[in-house]
Design an enzyme around this catalytic site. Sequence first.
Site, PDB file in Angstrom:
ATOM      1  N   ASN A 133      18.952  42.397  10.425  1.00  0.00           N
ATOM      2  CA  ASN A 133      18.664  43.616  11.223  1.00  0.00           C
ATOM      3  C   ASN A 133      18.029  44.368  10.131  1.00  0.00           C
ATOM      4  O   ASN A 133      18.150  44.092   8.995  1.00  0.00           O
ATOM      5  CB  ASN A 133      19.930  44.363  11.394  1.00  0.00           C
ATOM      6  CG  ASN A 133      19.531  45.803  12.372  1.00  0.00           C
ATOM      7  OD1 ASN A 133      19.018  45.613  13.450  1.00  0.00           O
ATOM      8  ND2 ASN A 133      19.746  46.785  11.563  1.00  0.00           N
ATOM      9  N   GLU A 196      13.704  42.677  13.393  1.00  0.00           N
ATOM     10  CA  GLU A 196      12.400  43.576  13.286  1.00  0.00           C
ATOM     11  C   GLU A 196      11.461  42.953  12.395  1.00  0.00           C
ATOM     12  O   GLU A 196      10.213  43.250  12.484  1.00  0.00           O
ATOM     13  CB  GLU A 196      13.154  44.868  12.683  1.00  0.00           C
ATOM     14  CG  GLU A 196      14.026  45.695  13.731  1.00  0.00           C
ATOM     15  CD  GLU A 196      15.343  45.067  13.816  1.00  0.00           C
ATOM     16  OE1 GLU A 196      15.877  44.449  13.362  1.00  0.00           O
ATOM     17  OE2 GLU A 196      16.162  45.823  14.672  1.00  0.00           O
ATOM     18  N   ASP A 245      16.011  67.394   8.995  1.00  0.00           N
ATOM     19  CA  ASP A 245      15.695  66.261   9.821  1.00  0.00           C
ATOM     20  C   ASP A 245      14.756  66.576  10.509  1.00  0.00           C
ATOM     21  O   ASP A 245      13.728  67.428  10.344  1.00  0.00           O
ATOM     22  CB  ASP A 245      16.941  65.663  10.881  1.00  0.00           C
ATOM     23  CG  ASP A 245      16.923  64.409  11.159  1.00  0.00           C
ATOM     24  OD1 ASP A 245      15.809  63.900  11.215  1.00  0.00           O
ATOM     25  OD2 ASP A 245      18.081  63.631  11.261  1.00  0.00           O
TER      26      ASP A 245
HETATM   27 MN    MN Z   1      18.104  45.705  15.133  1.00  0.00          MN
END
Ligand code: MN
Length: 423
Positions: A133, A196, A245
């Site tokens: 990941n 990814e 943010d």
């Molecule tokens: Mn992922």
Amino acid sequence: MKDLREFMRADLTVEEEVDPEFEISAMLHRNPRKTVLFNRVKGSRLRVVGNLVTSRERMCEALGTTRGEYIRHIARLAERCDGELVEVDGAPVYEKRCRSLDDLPVLRHFEKDAGRYITSGVVIARDEEHGRNASVHRMLVLDSDKLVIRLVERHLHEYYTRAEARGEPLEVAIVIGMHPALLFAASYPLAINQDELRLAAAILRSPLELARCRSVDLEVPANAEVVIEGRILPGERADEGPFTDITGTYDIVRKQPVIEVTGVYRRRDAIYHALLPSSVEHRLLMGMPQEPRIFAGVAKVARVKQVALTEGGCCWLHGVVAIEKRSEEDAKRAILAALEAHPSMKHVVVVDEDIDVFNAEEVEFAIATRFQADRDLVMLRAMRGSSLDPSAGKRGLTTKLGLDATKALHNLEAYERARIPER
Ligand code: MN
């Protein structure tokens, strides 16, 4: 090699020494549409670049597509997610070993932030069942070899939860300073068992070179600028936040997992990528990866032509959807489908395909001339929305609006836009 350096086009180069505490963020904030390169940074030997991506057009350039074609292009690549990865020796990112996190020019961005935050770090991890990941997380520097990482409940959170249940740490490699396609891919909502990095390689249309890590059993992009190796510790939490943010307002303090750093490496003349929270760059990197999912959701109920999360809505809270309207119900169905596909979206405007969804004035024109509130407004109360919207109620409940700003099919003549004959 497609890396940060190949993509970077500095509009402004600062030679005077700058302070990573507030000074760099202030300059990036003042120049949101300029890539700024800082050649001398107080307390660090690294250079710093910020606002690497300054517009939607530049983001699309990084992805090898155009604004109009972007969604179809990326959706196609993400479905296959089969870019090529190759392992190499002698990776630039391992040219030098740093003493600790202290060698890095980690920025302090805004007045009331909890401290210095790494914001452009792609965290790579592996799970026995789900595979690799890569995802973007903010990390607050606690001391020379400790970070606290914000884990929203997605893939890395799941990996960590599984490791923690076994009483084990989760090894991670935090990669900073890459081609924007890698940051984009790491933000893309893939399935948990998709990689990814393979999506990034597909976007870059060339094999992505990976290097083996030194202190953890992982691989990282060989041409990155900086890599921090470490492990997320089981059973340990620390305060994370306040943090500014995407909306430019402060996110709350939470107890979050802690990373113990086992090694920091960099290129010899490394450039640290500073990603200013709430900047155009932050908004595009976070918002654009959600657009193909909204498109796919609306495509199930209407003939959708284009989708945009608008910059004024922080590329997160406001969407515009253009459809080819074939029945009176299409627009309202599109509203519900769009809100469902991106649950953080609060307001959505549905327009006809003659309206440019990327042009706020055209969208306003559609609302001005094609919308009647008593007939065309959809209001949904007490919905789950974004935790980043300060106007949302306690428990995160929010009211959502959909505006049907499409032409009424039974009266199309009235909407005809006057043209001047060419002669
Ligand atoms: Mn992922």
